[in-house]
Design a protein around this motif. Sequence first.
Motif, PDB file in Angstrom:
ATOM      1  N   GLY A  10      22.862 134.298 -13.955  1.00  0.00           N
ATOM      2  CA  GLY A  10      22.226 135.074 -12.845  1.00  0.00           C
ATOM      3  C   GLY A  10      21.778 134.033 -11.550  1.00  0.00           C
ATOM      4  O   GLY A  10      22.156 134.365 -10.639  1.00  0.00           O
ATOM      5  N   GLY A  15      26.552 132.739  -9.584  1.00  0.00           N
ATOM      6  CA  GLY A  15      25.362 134.476 -10.009  1.00  0.00           C
ATOM      7  C   GLY A  15      24.686 134.268  -9.067  1.00  0.00           C
ATOM      8  O   GLY A  15      24.445 135.925  -8.957  1.00  0.00           O
ATOM      9  N   SER A  16      23.933 134.192  -8.556  1.00  0.00           N
ATOM     10  CA  SER A  16      22.797 134.385  -7.584  1.00  0.00           C
ATOM     11  C   SER A  16      23.817 134.551  -5.995  1.00  0.00           C
ATOM     12  O   SER A  16      22.729 136.254  -5.766  1.00  0.00           O
ATOM     13  CB  SER A  16      21.916 132.346  -6.894  1.00  0.00           C
ATOM     14  N   CYS A  19      23.730 138.272  -8.102  1.00  0.00           N
ATOM     15  CA  CYS A  19      23.169 139.174  -7.609  1.00  0.00           C
ATOM     16  C   CYS A  19      22.354 140.276  -6.308  1.00  0.00           C
ATOM     17  O   CYS A  19      22.006 140.844  -6.193  1.00  0.00           O
ATOM     18  CB  CYS A  19      21.840 138.410  -8.346  1.00  0.00           C
ATOM     19  N   CYS A  31      18.706 139.510 -14.802  1.00  0.00           N
ATOM     20  CA  CYS A  31      19.498 137.992 -14.090  1.00  0.00           C
ATOM     21  C   CYS A  31      18.960 137.608 -15.898  1.00  0.00           C
ATOM     22  O   CYS A  31      17.930 137.433 -15.462  1.00  0.00           O
ATOM     23  CB  CYS A  31      18.544 137.575 -13.116  1.00  0.00           C
ATOM     24  N   ASP A  33      19.269 133.960 -17.454  1.00  0.00           N
ATOM     25  CA  ASP A  33      20.287 132.306 -17.273  1.00  0.00           C
ATOM     26  C   ASP A  33      18.987 131.584 -18.198  1.00  0.00           C
ATOM     27  O   ASP A  33      17.813 132.080 -18.602  1.00  0.00           O
ATOM     28  CB  ASP A  33      19.862 131.856 -15.760  1.00  0.00           C
ATOM     29  N   ILE A  43      17.577 131.935  -6.472  1.00  0.00           N
ATOM     30  CA  ILE A  43      17.496 133.634  -6.966  1.00  0.00           C
ATOM     31  C   ILE A  43      14.908 133.559  -6.246  1.00  0.00           C
ATOM     32  O   ILE A  43      15.188 134.627  -6.577  1.00  0.00           O
ATOM     33  CB  ILE A  43      17.145 133.596  -8.216  1.00  0.00           C
ATOM     34  N   LEU A  54      13.582 138.961 -13.575  1.00  0.00           N
ATOM     35  CA  LEU A  54      14.531 137.739 -14.805  1.00  0.00           C
ATOM     36  C   LEU A  54      13.934 137.377 -15.761  1.00  0.00           C
ATOM     37  O   LEU A  54      13.394 137.514 -16.481  1.00  0.00           O
ATOM     38  CB  LEU A  54      14.087 137.035 -13.739  1.00  0.00           C
TER      39      LEU A  54
END
Length: 322
Positions: A10, A15-16, A19, A31, A33, A43, A54
Amino acid sequence: MSKRILVTGGAGFIGSHLCQRLISEGNEVLCVDNFFTGSRRNIVSLLADPKFELLRHDVTYPLSVEVDQIYNLACPASPVHYQFDPVQTTKTSVMGAINMLGLAKRLKAPILQASTSEVYGDPQIHPQVEGYWGNVNPIGPRSCYDEGKRCAETLFFDYYRQHDVQIKVMRIFNTYGPKMHPNDGRVVSNFIVQALRRQDITIYGDGRQTRSFCYVDDLVDGMVKLMNTDQSVTGPINVGNPNEFTIRQLAELVVELANSGSKVVFTDLPVDDPKQRQPNIQMARAVLGWQPTVELREGLIKTIGFFEELLSQGKAAHQATP
């Protein structure tokens, strides 16, 4: 209705953006990662949002969380990054798929696999349709990524057939936009950074090989549409922009839009580099009601603006390549 959604990878480029899109629709996002290629900078605007969480984690290890949907994007996606540790790249695709499919099975949650047009290899049919089995070298320097993603697709469909997991498989074609890694070796980011630095634009081969470039917002829109289809829709479905350009055309357009005096130079083509890449998106149009809306010129202007800001802050020069 708001959902709690897991996005692996993410903090990466795509991915970002995903999100951000999911949170803008009122969902809670977890998220995940390991920050091998993802970046906290991608992010940072989400970190203060109470709907965003996160978790630093490597998907080659199991993960036990409670979510309603899973987007599995975790895997280095550019040759520079996936060839740095090819064994780990294959493990990320294969073990990551096994672990996320196991989670989806336990939760009875739908799971979307971010697959790739690289499953088609150096294609012998053009444009590529979902029914094409591909022309892939299983032992070349790109195989860790190509075959890893092919194996992940196999696992997804076996979990679907054997365990009735709700799967969605999306084959992503060349995608570009803000938040791309400046040193990822991909053609769009390479050309833009070289043009902005007034360096020579390096083309591998003679520049006549073709690609089709999809702006990231269009790509994410297709991804969300696929996830929210009926359970009977499994894919694989191509998502990309069918407008085809030669690499030389792309280089010349980037030089023009960046107001750069860079000249084009040519060097050897990498091993197993595909000569053509263009998606047939008839299935995406019919099943998802999706097609790209951002033209290459418009998308490049936005992407060049991102890299101009990045370079002005001096971050691209310090962005470590693994």
